[in-house]
Enzyme design. Structure first.
Site, PDB file in Angstrom:
ATOM      1  N   ARG A 263     -16.371 -15.714  36.777  1.00 52.69           N
ATOM      2  CA  ARG A 263     -15.623 -16.938  36.448  1.00 52.69           C
ATOM      3  C   ARG A 263     -14.122 -16.695  36.536  1.00 52.69           C
ATOM      4  NH1 ARG A 263     -18.750 -18.113  30.915  1.00 52.69           N
ATOM      5  NH2 ARG A 263     -20.280 -16.558  31.529  1.00 52.69           N
TER       6      ARG A 263
ATOM      7  N   ASN B 267     -32.437 -15.875  22.456  1.00 52.21           N
ATOM      8  CA  ASN B 267     -31.023 -15.890  22.849  1.00 52.21           C
ATOM      9  C   ASN B 267     -30.988 -15.867  24.372  1.00 52.21           C
ATOM     10  OD1 ASN B 267     -28.316 -15.351  23.352  1.00 52.21           O
ATOM     11  ND2 ASN B 267     -28.110 -13.911  21.655  1.00 52.21           N
TER      12      ASN B 267
ATOM     13  N   HIS C 231     -19.031 -18.388  22.332  1.00 48.85           N
ATOM     14  CA  HIS C 231     -19.245 -17.096  21.655  1.00 48.85           C
ATOM     15  C   HIS C 231     -18.996 -17.186  20.153  1.00 48.85           C
ATOM     16  CE1 HIS C 231     -18.099 -15.276  25.782  1.00 48.85           C
ATOM     17  NE2 HIS C 231     -19.421 -15.305  25.673  1.00 48.85           N
TER      18      HIS C 231
ATOM     19  N   ARG D 144     -30.283 -19.866  20.264  1.00 48.14           N
ATOM     20  CA  ARG D 144     -28.853 -19.931  20.564  1.00 48.14           C
ATOM     21  C   ARG D 144     -28.639 -21.018  21.605  1.00 48.14           C
ATOM     22  NH1 ARG D 144     -25.780 -16.545  25.009  1.00 48.14           N
ATOM     23  NH2 ARG D 144     -23.655 -17.264  24.663  1.00 48.14           N
TER      24      ARG D 144
ATOM     25  N   GLU E 192     -25.557 -11.263  17.589  1.00 51.75           N
ATOM     26  CA  GLU E 192     -25.745 -12.709  17.487  1.00 51.75           C
ATOM     27  C   GLU E 192     -27.087 -13.058  16.868  1.00 51.75           C
ATOM     28  OE1 GLU E 192     -23.255 -14.315  21.357  1.00 51.75           O
ATOM     29  OE2 GLU E 192     -25.225 -13.430  21.665  1.00 51.75           O
TER      30      GLU E 192
END
Length: 400
Positions: free
Chosen positions: A244, A10, A183, A92, A387
């Site tokens: 961001r 990941n 996500h 991922r 995840e």
């Protein structure tokens, strides 16, 4: 019976998480992380079976390729007893573009499409490609058993009225310009967990999932499917994030280029790496430090207030998509799971939707999943992101 395990990679821009998981029994044997902290690299591996941790620190930051090689070298030398049972590697991948809508066994065509989609996830996809390349080299016996699991896949159920931008339709038809979200792997996981917590079938579940971390997104989930999400063509749209900008007036970009004489490259760097709470506070993108300074630094306070306000606005807006029934809101991700302070500030603005926090239940604890609402409130859950478990399960299913 021989174990069948999945190695999960990941890969993020500042950390690499990895696990060795039994996808059928949902048992993690190994969890590890490589973190890049200023001029040092730290590696931590936790063996769940022996309850032992391996910690290493290096006084340099190697290339991303060297870090992936380091992971394989550590696994081969210290954890071969698990690695020998690995039957596949799950990766991922943040952006799958228009065509990669489900987990795929990696071949040349998939690699090419991931590379082409890098334009939409420049902070992520290039790192995924490095990890895949190293995996193919280091684990030759599993060359045909590498699987890409896409963060965008969960959001391919979003209807056109949500994923299209109000620009000429030909840009979608000819160039695949649309909202893809991100996500999705974790939004899927918390949906599954919420279904168990509420004892309600997924196809009847209406929730708003808030994945809050250095990168943050909110997803409206109706009858178990994503119907809208805050991130767009790229992971730049939506909430105020660590570095961001999230939602801004697009004309700001024209103004910077035309009036302030900034280059396109400089504007891109500014909006992706120098904005968000870092840009507002001028201190840090670390929400923990900003929270510690909240009452003594006006800009730290302003940056957190902006973040919480944007989250509350999205939750309120997405409540209109719930078909008359909103079962719960979910907090997940590094901030969503660990900051009771930020959760409280967000929910405080949602009383009109009948969400109220129980102060005692909201205190951080060691449980994987817990609820923080009062008795007379709609459900509010904190669910720890996982995840890697989803990636392992999706990889195993794909290989089967």
């Amino acid at each position: 019976m021989k174990k069948k395990l999945i190695l999960v990679l990941n890969c993020g821009s500042s950390s690499i998480k990895f696990s060795i998981i039994d996808p059928v029994k949902c048992i993690a044997y190994i969890d590890g992380i490589v973190e890049l902290i200023q001029s040092t690299t730290s590696l931590m591996v936790y063996d769940h079976i022996t309850d032992k941790k391996l910690l290493n620190k290096f006084n340099e930051v190697g290339s991303y390729k060297k870090l992936i090689i380091l992971i394989f070298d550590i696994l081969s030398s210290k954890y071969k007893n698990y690695l020998d049972f690995v039957i596949g590697i799950g990766h991922r991948v943040v952006h799958g573009g228009q065509y990669l809508k489900k987990p795929m066994i990696i071949n040349d065509d998939v690699l090419l499409k991931v590379q082409e989609s890098s334009i939409f996830a420049p902070l992520h996809n290039p790192f995924h490609l490095i990890a895949i390349t190293v995996s193919l080299q280091k684990m030759l016996k599993l060359k045909n058993n590498n699987v890409a699991v896409f963060d965008t896949a969960f959001h391919h159920t979003i209807p056109k009225e949500s994923f299209l931008y109000a620009i000429p339709y030909r840009f979608y038809k000819n160039h695949s310009i649309r909202r893809y979200g991100a996500h999705g792997i974790n939004h899927l996981y918390v949906t599954q967990q919420c279904s168990l917590l509420l004892k309600k079938p997924i196809n009847q579940l209406n929730i708003i999932s808030c994945h809050l971390g250095s990168g943050s997104s909110i997803t409206a989930i109706v009858n178990g499917k994503s119907v809208d999400t805050s991130m767009g063509l790229t992971p730049l749209e939506g909430l105020v994030m660590g570095t961001r900008c999230g939602d801004i007036d697009p004309y700001i970009i024209f103004y910077m280029i035309q009036q302030l004489k900034m280059s396109v490259t400089d504007v891109q760097k500014l909006l992706t790496k120098e904005s968000g709470v870092l840009g507002i506070s001028s201190i840090t993108s670390d929400f923990r430090e900003l929270e510690n300074r909240y009452y003594v630094d006006k800009r730290a306070k302003l940056s957190i207030n902006m973040f919480c306000r944007r989250v509350s606005k999205y939750i309120s807006g997405y409540s209109s998509l719930m078909c008359g029934k909103l079962d719960a809101i979910i907090f997940t991700g590094g901030i969503g799971e660990n900051s009771s302070f930020i959760r409280k500030k967000i929910v405080k603005k949602l009383s009109l939707l009948n969400f109220f926090i129980d102060i005692k239940k909201n205190i951080k604890n060691n449980k994987t999943n817990f609820f923080i609402n009062t008795i007379d409130s709609r459900s509010i859950f904190v669910i720890r992101a996982n995840e890697n478990q989803v990636i392992a399960q999706e990889t195993y299913s794909c290989l089967q």
